[in-house]
Write a protein that holds these residues in place. Structure first.
Motif, PDB file in Angstrom:
ATOM      1  N   THR A 295       9.306  10.288  24.314  1.00  0.00           N
ATOM      2  CA  THR A 295       8.618  10.792  25.500  1.00  0.00           C
ATOM      3  C   THR A 295       8.840   9.862  26.691  1.00  0.00           C
ATOM      4  O   THR A 295       9.143  10.312  27.802  1.00  0.00           O
ATOM      5  CB  THR A 295       7.115  10.951  25.231  1.00  0.00           C
ATOM      6  OG1 THR A 295       6.923  11.898  24.184  1.00  0.00           O
ATOM      7  CG2 THR A 295       6.381  11.424  26.475  1.00  0.00           C
ATOM      8  N   ILE A 296       8.705   8.554  26.453  1.00  0.00           N
ATOM      9  CA  ILE A 296       8.942   7.581  27.526  1.00  0.00           C
ATOM     10  C   ILE A 296      10.385   7.649  28.001  1.00  0.00           C
ATOM     11  O   ILE A 296      10.674   7.647  29.209  1.00  0.00           O
ATOM     12  CB  ILE A 296       8.607   6.156  27.036  1.00  0.00           C
ATOM     13  CG1 ILE A 296       7.112   6.035  26.706  1.00  0.00           C
ATOM     14  CG2 ILE A 296       9.003   5.124  28.088  1.00  0.00           C
ATOM     15  CD1 ILE A 296       6.194   6.222  27.882  1.00  0.00           C
ATOM     16  N   GLY A 353       7.648   2.115  38.583  1.00  0.00           N
ATOM     17  CA  GLY A 353       7.060   3.057  37.636  1.00  0.00           C
ATOM     18  C   GLY A 353       7.853   3.128  36.341  1.00  0.00           C
ATOM     19  O   GLY A 353       7.273   3.233  35.253  1.00  0.00           O
ATOM     20  N   LEU A 354       9.177   3.063  36.434  1.00  0.00           N
ATOM     21  CA  LEU A 354      10.002   3.074  35.229  1.00  0.00           C
ATOM     22  C   LEU A 354       9.724   1.848  34.367  1.00  0.00           C
ATOM     23  O   LEU A 354       9.584   1.953  33.140  1.00  0.00           O
ATOM     24  CB  LEU A 354      11.487   3.110  35.613  1.00  0.00           C
ATOM     25  CG  LEU A 354      12.002   4.378  36.309  1.00  0.00           C
ATOM     26  CD1 LEU A 354      13.471   4.219  36.670  1.00  0.00           C
ATOM     27  CD2 LEU A 354      11.828   5.583  35.409  1.00  0.00           C
ATOM     28  N   ARG A 355       9.643   0.697  35.004  1.00  0.00           N
ATOM     29  CA  ARG A 355       9.393  -0.536  34.247  1.00  0.00           C
ATOM     30  C   ARG A 355       8.023  -0.493  33.573  1.00  0.00           C
ATOM     31  O   ARG A 355       7.863  -0.948  32.431  1.00  0.00           O
ATOM     32  CB  ARG A 355       9.500  -1.751  35.166  1.00  0.00           C
ATOM     33  CG  ARG A 355      10.928  -2.021  35.664  1.00  0.00           C
ATOM     34  CD  ARG A 355      11.009  -3.332  36.417  1.00  0.00           C
ATOM     35  NE  ARG A 355      12.388  -3.650  36.785  1.00  0.00           N
ATOM     36  CZ  ARG A 355      12.954  -3.342  37.935  1.00  0.00           C
ATOM     37  NH1 ARG A 355      12.252  -2.697  38.857  1.00  0.00           N
ATOM     38  NH2 ARG A 355      14.204  -3.658  38.184  1.00  0.00           N
ATOM     39  N   GLN A 356       7.029   0.048  34.272  1.00  0.00           N
ATOM     40  CA  GLN A 356       5.686   0.127  33.697  1.00  0.00           C
ATOM     41  C   GLN A 356       5.669   1.033  32.469  1.00  0.00           C
ATOM     42  O   GLN A 356       4.999   0.732  31.475  1.00  0.00           O
ATOM     43  CB  GLN A 356       4.704   0.636  34.751  1.00  0.00           C
ATOM     44  CG  GLN A 356       4.428  -0.369  35.866  1.00  0.00           C
ATOM     45  CD  GLN A 356       3.601   0.225  36.991  1.00  0.00           C
ATOM     46  OE1 GLN A 356       3.204   1.382  36.926  1.00  0.00           O
ATOM     47  NE2 GLN A 356       3.360  -0.571  38.024  1.00  0.00           N
ATOM     48  N   LEU A 360       5.404  -0.019  27.668  1.00  0.00           N
ATOM     49  CA  LEU A 360       4.604   0.560  26.593  1.00  0.00           C
ATOM     50  C   LEU A 360       5.364   0.615  25.276  1.00  0.00           C
ATOM     51  O   LEU A 360       4.742   0.643  24.198  1.00  0.00           O
ATOM     52  CB  LEU A 360       4.140   1.971  26.975  1.00  0.00           C
ATOM     53  CG  LEU A 360       3.247   2.082  28.216  1.00  0.00           C
ATOM     54  CD1 LEU A 360       2.954   3.552  28.528  1.00  0.00           C
ATOM     55  CD2 LEU A 360       1.944   1.317  27.995  1.00  0.00           C
ATOM     56  N   VAL A 361       6.702   0.654  25.325  1.00  0.00           N
ATOM     57  CA  VAL A 361       7.495   0.729  24.093  1.00  0.00           C
ATOM     58  C   VAL A 361       8.446  -0.467  23.984  1.00  0.00           C
ATOM     59  O   VAL A 361       9.467  -0.401  23.298  1.00  0.00           O
ATOM     60  CB  VAL A 361       8.296   2.049  24.045  1.00  0.00           C
ATOM     61  CG1 VAL A 361       7.374   3.225  23.858  1.00  0.00           C
ATOM     62  CG2 VAL A 361       9.145   2.236  25.303  1.00  0.00           C
ATOM     63  N   ASP A 362       8.095  -1.575  24.681  1.00  0.00           N
ATOM     64  CA  ASP A 362       8.905  -2.795  24.670  1.00  0.00           C
ATOM     65  C   ASP A 362      10.320  -2.543  25.176  1.00  0.00           C
ATOM     66  O   ASP A 362      11.272  -3.212  24.755  1.00  0.00           O
ATOM     67  CB  ASP A 362       8.963  -3.395  23.254  1.00  0.00           C
ATOM     68  CG  ASP A 362       7.603  -3.884  22.790  1.00  0.00           C
ATOM     69  OD1 ASP A 362       6.825  -4.328  23.646  1.00  0.00           O
ATOM     70  OD2 ASP A 362       7.330  -3.803  21.582  1.00  0.00           O
TER      71      ASP A 362
END
Length: 393
Positions: A295-296, A353-356, A360-362
């Motif tokens: 999803t990410i 926003g992409l980095r944030q 979440l998934v390292d």
């Protein structure tokens, strides 16, 4: 060694060019009735016309010159033999429709003038059959290209509207995910803070006031159960985003924007990169990632393609999906205006926003760009070693 198969017309054109060639039946029929001393000239002109007709599909640089030559051959056939030979003008309609509007208008007017000059000797003694027979070639060169052009523009507009509708739907889904994220942060964050606080209270009371500590522990249990129920409800509302779906959307979006997209795929089981553009082939790609990781990845990929369409001013775009033993990488490169190094480090174009999301998934993101030389952005998401075919641990 690969063997190249010769084709009369490109495979992508389908049967349309072959159907257009059936218009040659009428001039060939009349040529066979001409004196043998003149037949060779007619067949030479028709042969040259067919060669130019085929060459149009392979040489876009000389497209205008080819069309002008075809119009000239058509008028020469009508002038030397008979006006009915201009029926081959139907073969020019499709190619003429792809030219700029001023060129279309100019050629259509010149063809109509040429037809008028050809029929001058027949005025006064020609029957109604001739005048009725001249309508199809006039329609094929002077009217039909504009109809084809309008139809193509309508189709492109419909594709853009469809892509825009899908984009609006994606934005709505993104907004819903952000709403759920805010609710998780505001509600569950408060609940977990309350549980942590009550845990500290229980730790202090467990020796001095065991009964009160037990009541506090019971409240912690009930609070935790309520938080778990709420979290399950929120997660149930969220839909998993799949990379394959986003790839199909990216192809449609780039196509509507007039940016050709090349999709390349390489996996640990097949190190040689393969370029795929067919949707059904992409649909068979399985990523060895958890639903959250995929999803990410899908959300970040959507953001990158949107940036290419909106900001890059690119003429082409390439996507590389690379499945390695340690990670899954997706690179999006374009030949657009690029970005300054200062822009890359700031929050412009959604980089922050992409980095944030990737945190979440390292995951991480790497950017290579310079002004006027395009941009290449790569998403790195670590993976657990899995069976790539079935996606199981």
């Amino acid at each position: 060694m690969n063997r190249v198969t010769w084709r009369l017309f490109p495979e992508s054109e389908g049967v349309a060019p072959y159907i257009l060639l059936t218009n040659l039946c009428i001039p060939i029929y009349f040529l066979l009735r001409e004196p043998s001393s003149m037949q060779w000239l007619g067949f030479v002109l028709l042969g040259l016309f067919v060669i130019l007709f085929r060459q149009f599909y392979y040489t876009s640089k000389w497209a205008l010159h080819i069309i002008v030559a075809q119009v000239a051959i058509t008028l020469i056939l009508g002038a030397i033999f008979h006006p009915m030979y201009t029926f081959v003008g139907f073969l020019i309609a499709n190619s003429l429709s792809k030219q700029k509007l001023p060129i279309m208008i100019s050629i259509s007017i010149l063809f109509a003038i040429g037809m008028g000059a050809i029929v001058v000797p027949y005025v006064g003694h020609a029957g109604p059959e001739l005048w009725i027979g001249l309508l199809p070639p006039l329609f094929g060169v002077s009217v039909m290209p504009f109809i084809i052009r309008a139809s193509m523009q309508y189709k492109q507009m419909a594709e853009r509207l469809e892509a825009a509708a899908v984009q609006v739907e994606r934005m709505a889904q993104q907004e819903e995910r952000q709403r759920i994220a805010r609710e998780l942060h505001d509600t569950l964050g408060h609940t977990l803070s309350l549980i942590a606080l009550k845990g500290e209270v229980v730790e202090k009371l467990v020796k001095r006031q065991p009964e009160k500590a037990a009541r506090e522990a019971s409240e912690i249990r009930e609070t935790a159960r309520a938080a778990l129920k709420q979290m399950r409800e929120l997660v149930t509302e969220m839909k998993v985003a799949y990379f394959v779906d986003e790839s199909h959307h990216a192809i449609s979006l780039c196509s509507a924007a007039g940016i050709p997209m090349e999709f390349n795929y390489r996996s640990v089981s097949d190190p040689s990169p393969t370029a795929y553009v067919e949707r059904d082939v992409i649909a068979n790609i399985s990523l060895p990632l958890t639903p959250l990781q995929e999803t990410i990845l899908a959300m970040c990929f959507r953001e990158l393609i949107t940036n290419v369409v909106r900001h890059s001013q690119a003429a082409s775009c390439k996507v590389h999906l690379d499945i390695q033993e340690g990670e899954v990488r997706v690179s999006v490169s374009d030949d657009g205006i690029g970005m300054d190094p200062e822009q890359v480090s700031t929050s412009s174009n959604g980089m922050a926003g992409l980095r944030q999301r990737l945190v979440l998934v390292d995951g991480r993101i790497s950017v290579s760009s310079s002004s006027g030389k395009g941009t290449e952005i790569t998403i790195h998401i670590p993976r657990t070693i899995r069976d790539e075919r079935v996606g199981t641990i």
